[in-house]
Write a protein that holds these residues in place. Structure first.
Motif, PDB file in Angstrom:
ATOM      1  N   GLY A  28       0.783  -1.233   0.000  1.00  0.00           N
ATOM      2  CA  GLY A  28       0.000   0.000   0.000  1.00  0.00           C
ATOM      3  C   GLY A  28       0.808   1.273   0.000  1.00  0.00           C
ATOM      4  N   HIS A  29       2.094   1.182  -0.362  1.00  0.00           N
ATOM      5  CA  HIS A  29       2.954   2.364  -0.360  1.00  0.00           C
ATOM      6  C   HIS A  29       3.235   2.846  -1.780  1.00  0.00           C
ATOM      7  CE1 HIS A  29       3.512   1.680   3.877  1.00  0.00           C
ATOM      8  NE2 HIS A  29       4.004   0.478   3.659  1.00  0.00           N
ATOM      9  N   ASP A  30       3.635   4.101  -1.896  1.00  0.00           N
ATOM     10  CA  ASP A  30       4.072   4.660  -3.175  1.00  0.00           C
ATOM     11  C   ASP A  30       5.548   4.331  -3.346  1.00  0.00           C
ATOM     12  OD1 ASP A  30       1.579   5.889  -3.744  1.00  0.00           O
ATOM     13  OD2 ASP A  30       2.109   7.552  -2.426  1.00  0.00           O
ATOM     14  N   VAL A  31       5.944   3.889  -4.535  1.00  0.00           N
ATOM     15  CA  VAL A  31       7.322   3.476  -4.769  1.00  0.00           C
ATOM     16  C   VAL A  31       7.902   4.207  -5.977  1.00  0.00           C
ATOM     17  CG1 VAL A  31       8.836   1.529  -5.271  1.00  0.00           C
ATOM     18  CG2 VAL A  31       6.820   1.182  -3.851  1.00  0.00           C
ATOM     19  N   PHE A  32       9.114   4.694  -5.813  1.00  0.00           N
ATOM     20  CA  PHE A  32       9.875   5.302  -6.893  1.00  0.00           C
ATOM     21  C   PHE A  32      11.168   4.515  -7.015  1.00  0.00           C
ATOM     22  CE2 PHE A  32       7.011   8.466  -5.354  1.00  0.00           C
ATOM     23  CZ  PHE A  32       6.561   9.103  -6.503  1.00  0.00           C
ATOM     24  N   THR A  33      11.689   4.384  -8.240  1.00  0.00           N
ATOM     25  CA  THR A  33      12.895   3.589  -8.447  1.00  0.00           C
ATOM     26  C   THR A  33      13.973   4.387  -9.174  1.00  0.00           C
ATOM     27  OG1 THR A  33      12.071   2.670 -10.546  1.00  0.00           O
ATOM     28  CG2 THR A  33      11.596   1.417  -8.523  1.00  0.00           C
ATOM     29  N   ALA A  34      15.211   3.957  -8.939  1.00  0.00           N
ATOM     30  CA  ALA A  34      16.371   4.518  -9.632  1.00  0.00           C
ATOM     31  C   ALA A  34      17.353   3.375  -9.855  1.00  0.00           C
ATOM     32  CB  ALA A  34      17.004   5.618  -8.794  1.00  0.00           C
ATOM     33  N   ARG A  35      18.147   3.465 -10.925  1.00  0.00           N
ATOM     34  CA  ARG A  35      19.016   2.344 -11.297  1.00  0.00           C
ATOM     35  C   ARG A  35      20.486   2.562 -10.996  1.00  0.00           C
ATOM     36  NH1 ARG A  35      16.122   0.401 -16.854  1.00  0.00           N
ATOM     37  NH2 ARG A  35      14.209  -0.265 -15.844  1.00  0.00           N
TER      38      ARG A  35
END
Length: 121
Positions: A28-35
Motif C-alpha cells: 500500500g505504499h508509493d514506490v519510486f525507483t532509480a538504477r
C-alpha cells in the motif's frame, strides 16, 4: 492517520528492483525507483521519500557515496543499504556515524522489507 509511505528503491538489478517495487506497492505504499546512485540522488531530491533502500554495489556511483550525498542534502534522510557482498568496513562505519539506519543482505524477504518499513518509515 495516513499509513501510506513514499519509498525510494535504488538498485542496478532491474529484475530485483521491479520485484521489490511490486512487493512494496502491494503493502500500500508509493514506490519510486532509480538504477544507479546518481539517479537515486536526483529522485531523492524530487520525491523526498519517507525511506530509501539502496544497493551498495552499482555503476556510476556506489550506494555509500550516494548515501553520503543524500545526507548532505537532507541530514534527516532515512536510508537502508542493501548488499550481496562483504561491506567496505571504513565506509560502513562512516555511514553509521552519519545515521545510517541499517543494512540488510540480499536476498531479502517480503517480511524483512515489511518489518523495516513499519519500523523506520
Amino acid at each position: 492517520m495516513d499509513y501510506r509511505k513514499t519509498i525510494l528503491l535504488v538498485d542496478d538489478d532491474v529484475d530485483l528492483l521491479e520485484n521489490t517495487a511490486f512487493m512494496i506497492k502491494g503493502m500500500g505504499h508509493d514506490v519510486f525507483t532509480a538504477r544507479d546512485g546518481e539517479d537515486g540522488i536526483s529522485k531523492y531530491k524530487d520525491v523526498k521519500p519517507n525511506l530509501t533502500f539502496m544497493d551498495i554495489r552499482m555503476p556510476k556511483m556506489d550506494g555509500y557515496d550516494a548515501f553520503f550525498k543524500i545526507k548532505q542534502i537532507d541530514p534527516a534522510a532515512k536510508v537502508i543499504l542493501i548488499t550481496a557482498y562483504n561491506q567496505d568496513e571504513k565506509k560502513y562505519l562512516k555511514a553509521k556515524s552519519m545515521s545510517l539506519l541499517d543494512s540488510i543482505p540480499k536476498p531479502y524477504s517480503f517480511e524483512t522489507l515489511e518489518g523495516i518499513i513499519n519500523k523506520y518509515a
